[in-house]
Design a protein around this motif. Structure first.
Motif, PDB file in Angstrom:
ATOM      1  N   TRP A 288       0.551  -1.264  -0.095  1.00  0.00           N
ATOM      2  CA  TRP A 288      -0.084  -0.203  -0.065  1.00  0.00           C
ATOM      3  C   TRP A 288       0.830   1.236   0.022  1.00  0.00           C
ATOM      4  CZ3 TRP A 288      -1.885  -3.432   3.985  1.00  0.00           C
ATOM      5  CH2 TRP A 288      -3.196  -4.191   3.417  1.00  0.00           C
ATOM      6  N   GLY A 289       2.084   1.232  -0.471  1.00  0.00           N
ATOM      7  CA  GLY A 289       2.920   2.365  -0.556  1.00  0.00           C
ATOM      8  C   GLY A 289       2.384   3.581  -1.292  1.00  0.00           C
ATOM      9  N   GLY A 290       1.555   3.332  -2.371  1.00  0.00           N
ATOM     10  CA  GLY A 290       0.916   4.371  -3.152  1.00  0.00           C
ATOM     11  C   GLY A 290      -0.436   4.934  -2.523  1.00  0.00           C
ATOM     12  N   VAL A 291      -0.710   4.393  -1.472  1.00  0.00           N
ATOM     13  CA  VAL A 291      -1.907   4.874  -0.518  1.00  0.00           C
ATOM     14  C   VAL A 291      -1.625   5.304   0.901  1.00  0.00           C
ATOM     15  CG1 VAL A 291      -4.384   4.297  -0.239  1.00  0.00           C
ATOM     16  CG2 VAL A 291      -3.366   3.293  -2.264  1.00  0.00           C
ATOM     17  N   PRO A 292      -0.960   6.170   1.012  1.00  0.00           N
ATOM     18  CA  PRO A 292      -0.494   6.564   2.388  1.00  0.00           C
ATOM     19  C   PRO A 292      -1.521   6.383   3.583  1.00  0.00           C
ATOM     20  CG  PRO A 292       0.239   8.334   0.700  1.00  0.00           C
ATOM     21  CD  PRO A 292      -0.765   7.385   0.044  1.00  0.00           C
ATOM     22  N   LEU A 293      -2.692   6.703   3.410  1.00  0.00           N
ATOM     23  CA  LEU A 293      -3.760   6.764   4.570  1.00  0.00           C
ATOM     24  C   LEU A 293      -3.977   5.160   4.682  1.00  0.00           C
ATOM     25  CD1 LEU A 293      -5.570   7.611   6.437  1.00  0.00           C
ATOM     26  CD2 LEU A 293      -7.378   7.767   4.715  1.00  0.00           C
ATOM     27  N   ARG A 294      -3.949   4.223   3.676  1.00  0.00           N
ATOM     28  CA  ARG A 294      -4.306   2.789   3.966  1.00  0.00           C
ATOM     29  C   ARG A 294      -2.995   2.287   4.864  1.00  0.00           C
ATOM     30  NH1 ARG A 294      -7.400  -1.110   1.591  1.00  0.00           N
ATOM     31  NH2 ARG A 294      -6.958  -3.071   3.005  1.00  0.00           N
ATOM     32  N   ALA A 295      -1.714   2.671   4.276  1.00  0.00           N
ATOM     33  CA  ALA A 295      -0.475   2.049   4.603  1.00  0.00           C
ATOM     34  C   ALA A 295      -0.287   2.722   6.115  1.00  0.00           C
ATOM     35  CB  ALA A 295       0.842   2.730   3.870  1.00  0.00           C
ATOM     36  N   ALA A 441       7.468   8.024  10.736  1.00  0.00           N
ATOM     37  CA  ALA A 441       8.174   8.695  10.356  1.00  0.00           C
ATOM     38  C   ALA A 441       9.060   8.931   9.082  1.00  0.00           C
ATOM     39  CB  ALA A 441       9.091   9.068  11.565  1.00  0.00           C
ATOM     40  N   GLN A 442       9.449  10.030   8.704  1.00  0.00           N
ATOM     41  CA  GLN A 442      10.166   9.748   7.188  1.00  0.00           C
ATOM     42  C   GLN A 442      11.474   9.243   7.569  1.00  0.00           C
ATOM     43  OE1 GLN A 442      10.086  13.480   5.094  1.00  0.00           O
ATOM     44  NE2 GLN A 442       7.835  13.623   5.499  1.00  0.00           N
ATOM     45  N   PRO A 443      12.226   8.272   6.888  1.00  0.00           N
ATOM     46  CA  PRO A 443      13.404   7.836   7.153  1.00  0.00           C
ATOM     47  C   PRO A 443      14.551   8.714   7.363  1.00  0.00           C
ATOM     48  CG  PRO A 443      12.563   6.581   5.237  1.00  0.00           C
ATOM     49  CD  PRO A 443      11.718   7.865   5.452  1.00  0.00           C
ATOM     50  N   ASP A 444      14.654   9.845   6.602  1.00  0.00           N
ATOM     51  CA  ASP A 444      15.718  10.707   6.632  1.00  0.00           C
ATOM     52  C   ASP A 444      15.266  12.033   7.545  1.00  0.00           C
ATOM     53  OD1 ASP A 444      13.614  11.784   5.150  1.00  0.00           O
ATOM     54  OD2 ASP A 444      14.822  12.461   3.239  1.00  0.00           O
ATOM     55  N   ALA A 445      14.279  12.011   8.596  1.00  0.00           N
ATOM     56  CA  ALA A 445      13.857  12.891   9.310  1.00  0.00           C
ATOM     57  C   ALA A 445      14.772  13.388  10.275  1.00  0.00           C
ATOM     58  CB  ALA A 445      12.380  12.387   9.783  1.00  0.00           C
ATOM     59  N   ARG A 489       5.421  12.507   9.080  1.00  0.00           N
ATOM     60  CA  ARG A 489       4.147  11.963   8.427  1.00  0.00           C
ATOM     61  C   ARG A 489       4.893  11.485   6.942  1.00  0.00           C
ATOM     62  NH1 ARG A 489       2.197  16.577  10.509  1.00  0.00           N
ATOM     63  NH2 ARG A 489       0.460  16.650  11.558  1.00  0.00           N
ATOM     64  N   ILE A 490       4.149  10.278   6.425  1.00  0.00           N
ATOM     65  CA  ILE A 490       4.473   9.886   5.019  1.00  0.00           C
ATOM     66  C   ILE A 490       3.193   9.985   4.117  1.00  0.00           C
ATOM     67  CG2 ILE A 490       5.089   7.963   3.819  1.00  0.00           C
ATOM     68  CD1 ILE A 490       6.682   6.879   6.219  1.00  0.00           C
ATOM     69  N   GLY A 491       3.264  10.907   3.052  1.00  0.00           N
ATOM     70  CA  GLY A 491       2.078  11.136   2.362  1.00  0.00           C
ATOM     71  C   GLY A 491       1.067  11.831   3.333  1.00  0.00           C
ATOM     72  N   GLY A 492       1.429  12.806   4.182  1.00  0.00           N
ATOM     73  CA  GLY A 492       0.601  13.768   4.856  1.00  0.00           C
ATOM     74  C   GLY A 492      -0.051  13.015   6.098  1.00  0.00           C
ATOM     75  N   VAL A 493       0.257  11.564   6.270  1.00  0.00           N
ATOM     76  CA  VAL A 493      -0.459  10.999   7.335  1.00  0.00           C
ATOM     77  C   VAL A 493       0.454  10.323   8.291  1.00  0.00           C
ATOM     78  CG1 VAL A 493      -1.875   9.213   7.959  1.00  0.00           C
ATOM     79  CG2 VAL A 493      -2.411  10.276   5.842  1.00  0.00           C
ATOM     80  N   GLY A 494       0.335  10.373   9.666  1.00  0.00           N
ATOM     81  CA  GLY A 494       1.622   9.920  10.309  1.00  0.00           C
ATOM     82  C   GLY A 494       0.950   9.261  11.835  1.00  0.00           C
ATOM     83  N   GLY A 495       1.906   9.445  12.792  1.00  0.00           N
ATOM     84  CA  GLY A 495       1.673   8.817  14.086  1.00  0.00           C
ATOM     85  C   GLY A 495       0.500   9.567  14.845  1.00  0.00           C
ATOM     86  N   VAL A 496       0.821  10.730  14.788  1.00  0.00           N
ATOM     87  CA  VAL A 496      -0.098  11.867  15.417  1.00  0.00           C
ATOM     88  C   VAL A 496      -1.491  11.692  15.214  1.00  0.00           C
ATOM     89  CG1 VAL A 496      -0.789  14.465  15.494  1.00  0.00           C
ATOM     90  CG2 VAL A 496       1.738  13.610  15.447  1.00  0.00           C
ATOM     91  N   GLU A 497      -1.734  11.493  13.752  1.00  0.00           N
ATOM     92  CA  GLU A 497      -3.272  11.286  13.349  1.00  0.00           C
ATOM     93  C   GLU A 497      -3.540   9.696  13.728  1.00  0.00           C
ATOM     94  OE1 GLU A 497      -1.882  14.507  11.293  1.00  0.00           O
ATOM     95  OE2 GLU A 497      -0.871  12.516  11.157  1.00  0.00           O
ATOM     96  N   MET A 498      -2.796   8.547  14.022  1.00  0.00           N
ATOM     97  CA  MET A 498      -3.281   7.518  14.070  1.00  0.00           C
ATOM     98  C   MET A 498      -3.898   7.613  15.683  1.00  0.00           C
ATOM     99  SD  MET A 498      -3.179   5.834  11.405  1.00  0.00           S
ATOM    100  CE  MET A 498      -3.809   7.256  10.433  1.00  0.00           C
ATOM    101  N   LEU A 499      -2.882   8.217  16.389  1.00  0.00           N
ATOM    102  CA  LEU A 499      -3.295   8.262  17.942  1.00  0.00           C
ATOM    103  C   LEU A 499      -4.613   9.078  18.081  1.00  0.00           C
ATOM    104  CD1 LEU A 499       0.342   8.979  19.290  1.00  0.00           C
ATOM    105  CD2 LEU A 499      -1.152   6.885  19.627  1.00  0.00           C
ATOM    106  N   ASP A 500      -5.025   9.566  16.950  1.00  0.00           N
ATOM    107  CA  ASP A 500      -6.341  10.514  17.102  1.00  0.00           C
ATOM    108  C   ASP A 500      -7.591   9.284  16.966  1.00  0.00           C
ATOM    109  OD1 ASP A 500      -5.504  12.916  17.387  1.00  0.00           O
ATOM    110  OD2 ASP A 500      -5.289  13.396  15.261  1.00  0.00           O
ATOM    111  N   ALA A 501      -7.205   8.043  16.626  1.00  0.00           N
ATOM    112  CA  ALA A 501      -8.378   6.992  16.566  1.00  0.00           C
ATOM    113  C   ALA A 501      -8.858   7.174  17.947  1.00  0.00           C
ATOM    114  CB  ALA A 501      -7.515   5.646  16.014  1.00  0.00           C
TER     115      ALA A 501
END
Length: 588
Positions: A288-295, A441-445, A489-501
Motif C-alpha cells: 500500500w505504498g501508493g496509498v498513504p492513508l491505508r498504509a 516518520a520519514q527515514p531521513d527525518a 508523516r508519510i504522504g501527509g499521514v503519520g503517528g499523530v493522526e493514528m493516535l487520534d483514533a
C-alpha cells in the motif's frame, strides 16, 4: 543502523548539557547490524539517599516451594548458530529547548558497552524438553566473552565475579550459588562483570516466580505465553574454555522456521520491525505504498496489536508482584514482521533482566520464588552488617530513591508497589508514543527515540499543582508541537493522526479522551497516583477504536486579501467537476 537511545534530561530547557538521569541501553545486534537498543531509566543518587531508601520487605508466612524444572541437565543445550549479541551501555544527553532537540543541537553521548550477551539458535538435547528448538541467551562475567568475534578475551572487570580457577574447582551445580555469594559480598563492584551475573540471576528469578505462580494457579506453561509473557524453558550453568562461568538461558524459539539449516535471524521484535519499516522493507509498505492513508492505518493496527499484547503481559507481571523496568520495542516479541496481518499479530513481553519485586523495590533475585521472603542475597543486603553489601545491587536504577521522594508513606510496601507499577505504566506510555510516531516518520527525518525522549523529559515535562516539574508529560502541548512536524508523516499521514483514533468531534471541538492521546494523558499524568494500572489501561476505548481517525479541525485560514477571487474560482471548479460527473454517468 538505527538505534533507540531513550534518556531523561534536565527538566527545564537550558543550554548547558547537564544529565540528571542515565539509562543503560541494551542493543540487539544481528550479524553486526544494530537492530535496536533498550533504554532503562535511572537517577543518580547519593550514597546516603540510597542507604536511606533501602526498604524492608514485609515478611509473610513462607509458602511451600513449588518444584520447578528450570534447571537443565549438564550438556542439555546444543548451540548451533550465533545470531547476534546484546550489549548494555550508558546513554547521556544534554538539555535544550524543543527546537534545539529537533535540529540536533542537543548533544548526546553513548558510553562503551558494559555487558555483552550472546544470542544463539540451539536445541535442548536432554531432559523432558529434549528436541525443543530454543533461543539461547549466554551471559559471561568477562568483558570479552568466549563468543566475541573481535579482540582478545579479557578478564572480569570487578571483584564480584567468580574467577576461572575458582569455577574450575567447583562442580557445575555449585557455580550458580557461588555467583550469588559473589554478588552479595562486600567487595562487589558496580562493574560489567557483576552486572552480567546480576542480569542472569535476575532474569532467571523473575521467570521462576512467574512460572511458579502459574503452576500454583493450576495453569500450564502455555498459559504463561497466552497471558503475554515469554516462558523460560530452563537454565544451564557451565564453564568456558578458561574455566569462567557461563550462564545459558533457553527460551522457546519464536523465529523463522527452517528444516535443513539453522535460522539466520533473531526472532522478530517490535524494534526489529521498526528498523525494517524505516528501510522501507515491510510487506504492508510494499502493498500500500501508493496509498498513504491505508498504509498508515495498517501500520497503526500492527503497532496497536503488538503493544496490546505487551500490555497484557505487563498486567500478568504486575499480578505476581513484579515490575518490568525495561520496556522498549526490543522487549516486545512479535509473531511476525509481516504487518499486513494488522491486529492479528500476537506478542509477548520479554527481557526481564531488570525486573524488580514490587513491594520491596529490590531486584527479583533478592526475593525468593514465592515473593514471600528475602533470598540469601537479599538477607545480606538488608542486614547491613556486611559493609558495602548495600552497594552490591548493580541493577540499581534509582527507583527506590524516587519512591522515597514522591510517596507519602515510603515505608509502606503497598504504596511502594503502587508507585513502582505507576513507573512501569509511564514507561509503557512512552513506548506507545515512540512506536506510533516512529512507525510513520520519514527515514531521513532525523527524528528518533532519543530526541523524542528528550522532548518528553525536558521542554514538555509536566508540572504539578505547585508548579514543580514532575516525570509526567504535558501531552496536549506535545501533540500540538508534533502536529507541525511534517517529518513525522508519510504522504501527509503519520503517528499523530493514528493516535487520534477513537476521538470524536463534539460541537465543533475535537475531544481526545477516548483516543490514543487520551490514553497517553493518563499514562503520563503528572501525579503518579492518577496513572491507570495495566488492567485498567487495557480497557481503554483506544484499543478497539476504528483505525480511521477524523483529523482535528483545520486552523482558521487567514482572511482573503482584497481582490482575492479564490472562493469564486473554487466554486467554479466544483461546478465543473459536478458537470463532468453527470456526463460520465450519462455515458454509462
Amino acid at each position: 543502523a538505527s538505534s533507540e537511545r531513550s534518556l531523561a534530561t534536565q527538566p527545564a530547557p537550558r543550554a548547558t548539557a547537564v544529565s540528571l538521569r542515565r539509562r543503560p541501553a541494551f542493543t540487539h545486534m544481528a550479524l553486526s547490524a544494530t537492530l535496536w537498543a533498550l533504554a532503562l531509566s535511572t537517577t543518580r543518587t547519593a550514597r546516603s539517599l540510597r542507604t536511606a531508601a533501602r526498604p524492608c520487605l514485609l515478611r509473610a508466612s513462607p509458602a511451600p516451594r513449588l518444584a520447578l524444572t528450570l534447571e537443565l541437565p549438564d550438556g542439555g543445550l546444543s548451540l548451533e548458530r550465533k545470531l547476534g549479541e546484546g550489549s548494555f551501555a550508558e546513554v547521556v544527553a544534554g538539555g535544550g529547548g524543543a527546537e534545539a532537540v529537533l535540529s540536533g543541537r542537543s548533544g548526546a553521548r553513548v558510553t562503551s558497552a558494559r555487558v555483552r550477551v550472546g544470542l544463539f539458535y540451539g536445541q535442548v538435547t536432554r531432559g523432558n524438553t529434549a528436541g525443543a528448538r530454543v533461543l539461547v541467551k549466554a551471559y559471561s562475567p568477562y568483558g570479552q566473552p568466549p563468543w566475541a568475534e573481535d579482540g582478545e578475551q579479557a578478564g572480569p572487570e570487578g571483584g564480584a565475579s567468580l574467577s576461572g580457577e575458582a569455577a574450575a574447582a567447583l562442580g557445575l551445580a555449585d557455580v550458580a550459588s557461588s555467583l550469588e555469594a559473589a554478588l552479595s559480598s562486600p567487595t562487589a563492584a558496580r562493574s560489567g562483570a557483576s552486572l552480567a551475573e546480576a542480569l542472569a540471576l535476575n532474569e532467571y528469578s523473575a521467570h521462576a516466580r512467574v512460572q511458579a505462580a502459574a503452576a500454583a494457579a493450576g495453569k500450564s506453561e502455555r498459559d504463561v505465553e497466552r497471558e503475554g509473557l515469554t516462558r523460560l524453558i530452563g537454565r544451564q550453568v557451565e564453564r568456558g574454555d578458561r574455566g569462567e562461568p557461563l550462564v545459558l538461558h533457553a527460551f522457546p524459539w519464536g523465529g523463522e522456521g527452517v528444516r535443513l539449516a539453522p535460522p539466520t535471524r533473531l526472532p522478530p521484535t517490535l524494534g526489529s520491525w521498526l528498523v525494517l519499516r524505516e528501510r522501507g522493507g515491510t510487506e504492508a509498505q510494499a502493498k500500500w505504498g501508493g496509498v498513504p492513508l491505508r498504509a498508515a492505518q495498517q501500520r497503526g493496527r500492527f503497532v496497536r496489536g503488538a503493544l496490546r499484547g505487551a500490555l497484557a503481559g505487563l498486567a500478568a507481571l504486575h499480578a505476581v508482584g513484579l515490575l518490568h523496568q525495561g520496556l522498549s520495542p526490543a522487549a516486545v516479541l512479535v509473531s511476525s514482521e509481516d504487518d499486513r496481518v494488522g491486529e492479528k499479530v500476537s506478542s509477548s513481553l520479554q527481557e526481564l533482566g531488570y525486573a524488580r519485586d514490587a513491594p520491596s523495590l529490590y531486584p527479583a533475585f533478592y526475593v525468593n520464588t514465592e515473593g514471600s521472603a528475602l533470598s540469601a542475597v537479599g538477607e545480606a543486603v538488608e542486614s547491613g552488617d556486611r559493609g558495602g553489601a548495600v552497594e552490591a545491587d548493580p541493577l540499581d536504577l534509582g527507583l527506590a530513591e524516587r519512591a522515597l521522594r514522591r510517596t507519602t508513606r515510603p515505608g509502606d510496601p503497598e504504596e511502594r508497589a503502587r508507585y513502582g507499577r505507576a513507573d512501569d505504566m509511564r514507561e509503557f506510555g512512552l513506548l506507545l508514543l515512540t512506536c506510533f510516531l516512529l512507525s510513520s516518520a520519514q527515514p531521513d527525518a532525523g527524528f528518533d527515540a532519543l530526541r523524542l525522549r528528550t522532548l518528553t523529559d525536558g521542554p514538555f515535562a509536566a508540572s504539578d499543582d505547585d508548579g514543580m516539574k514532575t516525570d509526567g508529560v504535558d501531552v496536549a502541548a506535545l501533540r500540538s508541537f508534533l502536529a507541525d512536524e511534517e517529518a513525522l508523516r508519510i504522504g501527509g499521514v503519520g503517528g499523530v493522526e493514528m493516535l487520534d483514533a477513537g476521538g470524536a468531534r463534539l460541537g465543533g471541538e475535537f475531544v481526545t479522551q477516548s483516543s490514543g492521546w487520551g490514553l497517553l494523558s493518563r499514562l503520563l499524568a503528572p501525579a503518579w497516583e492518577d496513572r491507570p494500572d495495566a488492567a485498567e489501561a487495557l480497557s481503554h476505548p483506544f484499543w478497539t477504536a476504528a483505525m480511521s481517525p477524523e483529523p482535528p479541525p483545520a486552523r482558521d485560514a487567514a482572511p482573503p486579501e482584497k481582490g482575492d477571487d479564490r472562493e469564486q474560482r473554487i466554486a467554479a471548479l466544483e461546478e465543473e467537476l459536478r458537470r463532468l460527473a453527470e456526463r460520465k454517468g450519462e455515458e454509462g
